[in-house]
Design a protein around this motif. Structure first.
Motif, PDB file in Angstrom:
ATOM      1  N   THR A  30      41.216  49.342  43.731  1.00 36.81           N
ATOM      2  CA  THR A  30      42.257  48.304  43.757  1.00 36.81           C
ATOM      3  C   THR A  30      43.416  48.789  42.886  1.00 36.81           C
ATOM      4  OG1 THR A  30      41.098  47.270  41.904  1.00 36.81           O
ATOM      5  CG2 THR A  30      40.652  46.367  44.083  1.00 36.81           C
ATOM      6  N   LEU A  31      44.181  49.712  43.387  1.00 39.15           N
ATOM      7  CA  LEU A  31      45.190  50.412  42.585  1.00 39.15           C
ATOM      8  C   LEU A  31      46.217  49.473  41.961  1.00 39.15           C
ATOM      9  CD1 LEU A  31      46.474  53.097  41.696  1.00 39.15           C
ATOM     10  CD2 LEU A  31      47.710  53.112  43.875  1.00 39.15           C
ATOM     11  N   GLY A  32      46.688  48.468  42.705  1.00 38.59           N
ATOM     12  CA  GLY A  32      47.699  47.534  42.176  1.00 38.59           C
ATOM     13  C   GLY A  32      48.935  48.274  41.723  1.00 38.59           C
ATOM     14  N   GLN A  33      49.358  48.003  40.481  1.00 41.05           N
ATOM     15  CA  GLN A  33      50.536  48.698  39.949  1.00 41.05           C
ATOM     16  C   GLN A  33      50.155  49.992  39.231  1.00 41.05           C
ATOM     17  OE1 GLN A  33      51.029  45.208  40.607  1.00 41.05           O
ATOM     18  NE2 GLN A  33      52.127  46.508  42.044  1.00 41.05           N
ATOM     19  N   GLY A  34      48.892  50.354  39.288  1.00 43.91           N
ATOM     20  CA  GLY A  34      48.468  51.656  38.766  1.00 43.91           C
ATOM     21  C   GLY A  34      48.223  51.697  37.268  1.00 43.91           C
ATOM     22  N   GLY A  35      48.118  50.531  36.632  1.00 40.71           N
ATOM     23  CA  GLY A  35      47.914  50.497  35.179  1.00 40.71           C
ATOM     24  C   GLY A  35      46.579  51.119  34.764  1.00 40.71           C
ATOM     25  N   HIS A  36      45.494  50.686  35.415  1.00 35.93           N
ATOM     26  CA  HIS A  36      44.194  51.283  35.101  1.00 35.93           C
ATOM     27  C   HIS A  36      44.185  52.750  35.530  1.00 35.93           C
ATOM     28  CE1 HIS A  36      42.590  47.034  34.971  1.00 35.93           C
ATOM     29  NE2 HIS A  36      41.948  47.561  33.953  1.00 35.93           N
ATOM     30  N   ASP A  80      44.646  50.865  47.943  1.00 40.66           N
ATOM     31  CA  ASP A  80      45.128  49.474  47.948  1.00 40.66           C
ATOM     32  C   ASP A  80      45.476  49.097  49.381  1.00 40.66           C
ATOM     33  OD1 ASP A  80      46.253  47.583  45.344  1.00 40.66           O
ATOM     34  OD2 ASP A  80      46.693  46.939  47.390  1.00 40.66           O
ATOM     35  N   ARG A  81      45.178  47.852  49.724  1.00 47.48           N
ATOM     36  CA  ARG A  81      45.487  47.403  51.087  1.00 47.48           C
ATOM     37  C   ARG A  81      46.934  46.911  51.180  1.00 47.48           C
ATOM     38  NH1 ARG A  81      42.019  41.789  51.278  1.00 47.48           N
ATOM     39  NH2 ARG A  81      42.012  42.223  53.493  1.00 47.48           N
ATOM     40  N   ASP A 112      41.407  49.203  53.088  1.00 52.20           N
ATOM     41  CA  ASP A 112      40.587  48.163  52.477  1.00 52.20           C
ATOM     42  C   ASP A 112      39.418  48.858  51.769  1.00 52.20           C
ATOM     43  OD1 ASP A 112      38.622  46.075  52.187  1.00 52.20           O
ATOM     44  OD2 ASP A 112      39.721  44.938  53.702  1.00 52.20           O
ATOM     45  N   TYR A 113      39.157  48.489  50.517  1.00 49.38           N
ATOM     46  CA  TYR A 113      38.077  49.190  49.809  1.00 49.38           C
ATOM     47  C   TYR A 113      36.721  48.994  50.490  1.00 49.38           C
ATOM     48  CZ  TYR A 113      37.497  44.652  47.355  1.00 49.38           C
ATOM     49  OH  TYR A 113      37.332  43.326  47.049  1.00 49.38           O
ATOM     50  N   ASP A 170      39.126  46.179  40.377  1.00 51.25           N
ATOM     51  CA  ASP A 170      39.728  45.086  39.608  1.00 51.25           C
ATOM     52  C   ASP A 170      40.207  44.089  40.658  1.00 51.25           C
ATOM     53  OD1 ASP A 170      41.320  43.545  37.942  1.00 51.25           O
ATOM     54  OD2 ASP A 170      42.867  45.066  37.674  1.00 51.25           O
ATOM     55  N   GLY A 181      40.960  40.808  43.308  1.00 51.00           N
ATOM     56  CA  GLY A 181      41.932  39.716  43.387  1.00 51.00           C
ATOM     57  C   GLY A 181      43.340  40.200  43.621  1.00 51.00           C
ATOM     58  N   GLN A 226      52.237  40.839  42.916  1.00 56.69           N
ATOM     59  CA  GLN A 226      52.145  40.224  44.251  1.00 56.69           C
ATOM     60  C   GLN A 226      52.513  38.745  44.186  1.00 56.69           C
ATOM     61  OE1 GLN A 226      48.126  41.656  44.817  1.00 56.69           O
ATOM     62  NE2 GLN A 226      48.693  42.694  46.701  1.00 56.69           N
ATOM     63  N   MET A 240      47.692  40.288  51.861  1.00 56.53           N
ATOM     64  CA  MET A 240      47.892  41.463  51.003  1.00 56.53           C
ATOM     65  C   MET A 240      48.300  42.647  51.881  1.00 56.53           C
ATOM     66  SD  MET A 240      44.771  41.263  48.326  1.00 56.53           S
ATOM     67  CE  MET A 240      44.373  39.772  47.468  1.00 56.53           C
TER      68      MET A 240
HETATM   69  C1  LIG Z   1      44.283  42.804  40.180  1.00 57.14           C
HETATM   70  S1  LIG Z   1      45.173  43.913  41.172  1.00 57.14           S
HETATM   71  C2  LIG Z   1      44.785  45.477  40.470  1.00 57.14           C
HETATM   72  C3  LIG Z   1      45.648  45.841  39.324  1.00 57.14           C
HETATM   73  C4  LIG Z   1      45.466  47.256  38.811  1.00 57.14           C
HETATM   74  N1  LIG Z   1      44.146  47.449  38.255  1.00 57.14           N
HETATM   75  C5  LIG Z   1      46.531  47.627  37.804  1.00 57.14           C
HETATM   76  O1  LIG Z   1      46.195  47.975  36.667  1.00 57.14           O
HETATM   77  O2  LIG Z   1      47.711  47.572  38.152  1.00 57.14           O
HETATM   78  C6  LIG Z   1      44.232  43.931  42.636  1.00 57.14           C
HETATM   79  C7  LIG Z   1      44.796  44.823  43.711  1.00 57.14           C
HETATM   80  O3  LIG Z   1      43.753  44.996  44.653  1.00 57.14           O
HETATM   81  C8  LIG Z   1      44.290  44.985  45.946  1.00 57.14           C
HETATM   82  N2  LIG Z   1      43.218  44.555  46.844  1.00 57.14           N
HETATM   83  C9  LIG Z   1      42.648  43.346  46.938  1.00 57.14           C
HETATM   84  N3  LIG Z   1      41.677  43.337  47.861  1.00 57.14           N
HETATM   85  C10 LIG Z   1      41.624  44.597  48.356  1.00 57.14           C
HETATM   86  C11 LIG Z   1      40.819  45.236  49.337  1.00 57.14           C
HETATM   87  N4  LIG Z   1      39.863  44.552  49.989  1.00 57.14           N
HETATM   88  N5  LIG Z   1      41.015  46.543  49.586  1.00 57.14           N
HETATM   89  C12 LIG Z   1      41.974  47.239  48.905  1.00 57.14           C
HETATM   90  N6  LIG Z   1      42.781  46.686  47.982  1.00 57.14           N
HETATM   91  C13 LIG Z   1      42.602  45.381  47.709  1.00 57.14           C
HETATM   92  C14 LIG Z   1      45.442  44.022  45.869  1.00 57.14           C
HETATM   93  O4  LIG Z   1      46.375  44.296  46.888  1.00 57.14           O
HETATM   94  C15 LIG Z   1      45.984  44.280  44.465  1.00 57.14           C
HETATM   95  O5  LIG Z   1      47.025  45.192  44.482  1.00 57.14           O
END
Ligand SMILES: C[S@@+](CC[C@H](N)C(=O)[O-])C[C@H]1O[C@@H](n2cnc3c(N)ncnc32)[C@H](O)[C@@H]1O
Length: 343
Positions: free
Chosen positions: A61-67, A84-85, A110-111, A135, A137, A142, A162
């Motif tokens: 769940t890459l998101g903004q790439g912080g982790h 990330d989806r 999708d993961y 991570d 949600g 978003q 998403m």
């Molecule tokens: C809480 S954020 C992650 C933040 C990230 N760890 C960071 O440090 O920036 C969750 C991310 O997971 C992605 N996501 C949610 N469900 C997903 C799925 N089934 N497959 C892939 N990505 C998914 C969302 O689009 C979102 O960008």
């Protein structure tokens, strides 16, 4: 329309509830939302993931790439598959992680397709990965991004996907679902006490045309369930529930955990962050099943109970964020972190 400082939690309302639908979700009232996503429990996640060992890691769940940035910084030879989806999030993170681009593979998927993603990346479905982080949600970015329809702070199309390249929008889901189905969604995923009344009002309103925007839905919920001084906007739980339903966030989560464990090499680590009690329950149950040790009597010559004994739990109880982290980042408030190591 000007964007007011948002209530945090709208469609991302991270209710943290272990006791099922009777308890109220804890949704922070005001995050001071800036749009930038602050990684939750970064120190605990990294300690348990242990990327300093090097090898192949997956940020599901890459998101903004912080982790991901912290994972990549932990070891110069480590490689990362970053999934990330959400194509826009993926692109933003890709730019942030440019300094690591020769060691990172970005995947718009999708993961829950982890085995195929690993295969396409040439890694193999089984035993090739040193660590997987998920991570779950939605990210703060978003929630705040205009035009995504996750929030009722501005009136915009009711989308909530998403992955905007597939699946029905929230508006389509409202139009296509029966009253019973909507009531179930609002009650199960949002723990909304007025689920039935709201579902019926959505159905009745349908004769005047479908609900197409976040503002229309928020006003309808507010009419059915007036605010009366409540801290939380009455539509918060409905928006959270719809988001979970639109993105099918709870479906296939158990299989993802099984696939992630299968992907791990011996001593590989799985770290999972959840923000909703139903997610945490699924993860707890799946990891417990995978960690069950053989319960056969010693007198039996070989195991007959078929307990898998695939992982050791690294967290018997979920870790929670510190009060300092919650004060600095209210989104962290409902986080639960569970981790396991492949045997
Ligand atoms: C809480 S954020 C992650 C933040 C990230 N760890 C960071 O440090 O920036 C969750 C991310 O997971 C992605 N996501 C949610 N469900 C997903 C799925 N089934 N497959 C892939 N990505 C998914 C969302 O689009 C979102 O960008």
């Amino acid at each position: 329309m000007t964007r007011r400082p948002a209530l945090y939690g709208l469609a991302g309302g991270d209710g943290d509830r272990d006791a099922g639908p009777a308890r109220q979700p804890e949704i922070p009232a005001s995050p001071g939302r800036s749009g930038a996503h602050v990684p939750v429990m970064p120190d605990e996640s990294l300690r348990l993931l242990d990327p300093s060992r090097g090898g192949l890691f997956v940020d599901a769940t890459l998101g903004q790439g912080g982790h991901a940035e912290r994972i990549l910084s932990a070891n110069d030879s480590l490689r990362l598959i970053a999934i990330d989806r959400d194509a826009e999030s993926l692109e933003m993170a890709r730019r942030r992680l440019e300094p690591f681009q020769d060691r990172a593979t970005f995947v718009h998927d999708d993961y829950r397709n982890l085995p195929e993603i690993l295969e396409r990346a040439g890694a193999g479905r089984s035993g090739s990965v040193a660590g997987v982080l998920a991570d779950l949600g939605i990210s703060s970015w978003q929630l705040a991004a205009p035009g995504r329809g996750f929030s009722f702070q501005t009136d915009e199309p009711l989308d909530m996907r998403m992955d905007r390249s597939s699946g029905p929008t929230a508006a389509q889901l409202l139009a296509d679902s029966s009253t019973e189905e909507l009531a179930r969604i609002f009650f199960e995923y949002g723990e909304e006490r007025h689920a039935r009344r709201i579902a019926r009002a959505i159905h009745d309103r349908g004769v005047h045309g479908p609900i197409l925007t976040t503002g229309e839905l928020a006003s309808l919920v507010e009419r059915v369930n007036p605010r009366r001084g409540a801290r939380l906007h009455p539509a918060t739980r409905v928006f959270q529930a719809l988001r979970i339903a639109v993105n099918r966030e709870l479906q296939g989560l158990d299989q993802f955990v099984l696939d992630a464990v299968e992907a791990l090499q011996a001593r590989g680590r799985l770290v999972l962050l959840t923000f909703h009690s139903l997610e945490d329950r699924t993860i707890k149950t799946t990891l417990r099943t995978l960690s069950h040790q053989c319960s056969c009597p010693r007198s039996l010559p070989r195991c007959a109970c078929n307990h898998p004994d695939r992982v050791a739990l690294l967290t018997r109880k979920p870790l929670r964020p510190s009060p300092q982290e919650v004060a600095a980042n209210p989104r962290a408030r409902s986080a639960k972190l569970r981790a396991a190591e492949r045997l």
